[in-house]
Write an enzyme that holds these catalytic residues in place. Sequence first.
Site, short mmCIF file in Angstrom:
data_model
loop_
_atom_site.label_atom_id
_atom_site.label_comp_id
_atom_site.label_asym_id
_atom_site.label_seq_id
_atom_site.Cartn_x
_atom_site.Cartn_y
_atom_site.Cartn_z
N HIS A 132 -10.18 -0.65 2.56
CA HIS A 132 -9.65 0.07 3.73
C HIS A 132 -9.71 1.57 3.38
O HIS A 132 -9.60 1.94 2.21
CB HIS A 132 -8.20 -0.38 3.93
CG HIS A 132 -7.55 0.13 5.17
ND1 HIS A 132 -7.00 1.39 5.25
CD2 HIS A 132 -7.35 -0.44 6.37
CE1 HIS A 132 -6.48 1.55 6.46
NE2 HIS A 132 -6.68 0.45 7.16
N ASP A 209 -4.35 -3.57 -3.76
CA ASP A 209 -3.91 -3.36 -2.39
C ASP A 209 -3.65 -4.74 -1.78
O ASP A 209 -4.59 -5.48 -1.46
CB ASP A 209 -5.01 -2.59 -1.62
CG ASP A 209 -4.67 -2.43 -0.15
OD1 ASP A 209 -3.63 -2.96 0.29
OD2 ASP A 209 -5.47 -1.78 0.56
N GLN A 212 -3.17 -7.02 3.03
CA GLN A 212 -3.61 -8.18 3.83
C GLN A 212 -3.41 -9.49 3.07
O GLN A 212 -3.95 -10.53 3.48
CB GLN A 212 -5.10 -8.04 4.20
CG GLN A 212 -5.41 -6.85 5.07
CD GLN A 212 -4.89 -6.98 6.50
OE1 GLN A 212 -4.50 -8.05 6.94
NE2 GLN A 212 -4.86 -5.86 7.21
N LYS A 235 2.99 -5.40 8.26
CA LYS A 235 1.96 -6.45 8.25
C LYS A 235 2.51 -7.76 7.71
O LYS A 235 1.80 -8.75 7.61
CB LYS A 235 0.77 -6.01 7.40
CG LYS A 235 -0.03 -4.88 8.04
CD LYS A 235 -1.28 -4.62 7.27
CE LYS A 235 -1.80 -3.22 7.48
NZ LYS A 235 -2.54 -3.07 8.72
N CYS A 373 -11.06 0.61 10.14
CA CYS A 373 -10.80 1.52 9.01
C CYS A 373 -11.59 1.09 7.77
O CYS A 373 -11.11 1.25 6.64
CB CYS A 373 -9.32 1.63 8.68
SG CYS A 373 -8.36 2.42 9.95
#
Length: 415
Positions: A132, A209, A212, A235, A373
Site C-alpha cells: 500500500h 503491515d 489487511q 479495518k 492505493c
Amino acid sequence: MPMIPDKPTVSIDIDLIRRNFPVLQTQVHGKPLVYLDNGATTQKPRVVIDKLNELYESKNSSIHRGVHFLSEQMTGEYEHARETVRNFINARNTNEIVFTSGATGSINTVAFSFGEKYVKEGDEIIVSEMEHHSNIVPWQMLCARKKAKLKVIPFDENGELIQNEYKLLFNDKTRLVAITQVSNSLGTVNPVKEMIRFAHDHHVPVLIDGAQAVQHSSVDVQDLDCDFYVFSGHKVFGPTGIGVLYGKEIMLDALPPYQGGGDMVDCVKFEKTTYNELPFKFEAGTMNYTGAIGLGTALEYIGSIGFDAITQHEKSLCAYTHNKLKEIEGLDIYGNAKEKISIFSFLIQGLHPLDTGMILDKMGIALRTGTHCTQPVMDHFQITGTIRASMAFYNSFGDADRLIEGLKKAVSMLK
Ligand code: PMP
C-alpha cells in the site's frame, strides 16, 4: 483456489452476526445494501457504536491528567483497551503497544524514529512491489532525507512475492524490511514468518503491515517474531482515527520519540527535557482515547466469535466467490496466490471499472474501483485500475450471489 461444489455448511450464524451490524440492515437506492468494500473500511457492530455513545454520554474526560473520578475512569478504560490489544496480537507486554492514528501513523512513526537512529547515507530499506502507498511513501521520504535506497521485492503473475529475488536483495547495507502480511489489492497472504526468519538471519529487523490481516485470522507477534507490527482500528470493526504500533520492547526502548508534546515527557526544563517511559514516549498530546476504547470493544467482539469460525467461513466464501466469478465470460482476476483471502481485484473485458462500479451501486452493491492505493501493482499488470470486491466475515453467500448477478447485468448493459 480449491474447487467446492456449492455453498458449504459453516459453523457461523451469519444471520445473527449480520444483525449485530446496523448498517447491514439499511438500503441503498432502494435495495438492501451489499457491502463489499471492507478493504477500505469495515462496518461497526452495535457494541462498538453503543460503547462510543456511552463514553461521550456519561464518561467523557481526558486521560492520564486528572485525579477526578471521570478522568481516572477513562484512563482505566484506555489502559484496559491496551491490554485487550496486547492479548489480541499476543504481545509480551503492554509497554509494546502504542496507540497511533492508524496503520499509516504507525508506519510513519517507525520510518521517522527508526530512520533517525539507524539509517544513514547509502543504507537500504526493503519493501515489496505489492505494498500500500502507506508502506512505500514514508520509506521513500526517509530515503530522501538520509540519501538511502529503497529496494523492491517483485511479485510473479499470480501475485506471490518471488522469494529468491527477496533473498538476493540483502547485503551489509540493508537496515530494515517493511512488508505487508496481506495485500489489499491482490488478497495475497505473504509467508511473512519465513521472510522474517531470513531477515533475522541477516540481522535485519522487520516491520509487518497487518492492516489487511488482523480482521481475517489470528496474529501472534511473538510467533511471527516481527520487530514491528501495525494495523488500523477502522479495518478491524473499530472506530476510525485509531491504530496500533506494536514494537518489541527492546526496539522501542532504543528509539527516539517521533513527536513531542504533552504526556510523552517526564520532566520539561528549558535546558533539557526527559521523556516518559514506554509506551507513553510515543503517545504525544491528547490521544484518541475513545477510539482506543472502541477498538478494544471491537477486538473483544471478534474474540466472542472466534477466529476459528471466522476463518472457516471466509475460506468457504472466498472459494465460492472465486468460482462464481470465473463463470463470467471475459473476467480476469488479478491475484491468484495459493494463499489468499477474500479480496478480488478483477476486470471484465470491454467494460470500464468505473461504469461497472456505478451500475452495481445502483443495485445497492458497494465495491471499490481504481488503484486501491497500490499504483505499483497496477503498473505491474499495465492496467490503470481494477474493480475490487473485498469481503469480511459478515458477508454471506447471498452477498456473493448478488455481486455475480450485478456483474452479469453490467455485462448485458455495457457490452
Ligand atoms: N496498509 C494496507 C495494506 C492497507 O490496506 C491500508 C489501508 N487501505 C493501509 C496500510 C493504511 O491504513 P490507514 O489508511 O488506516 O492508515
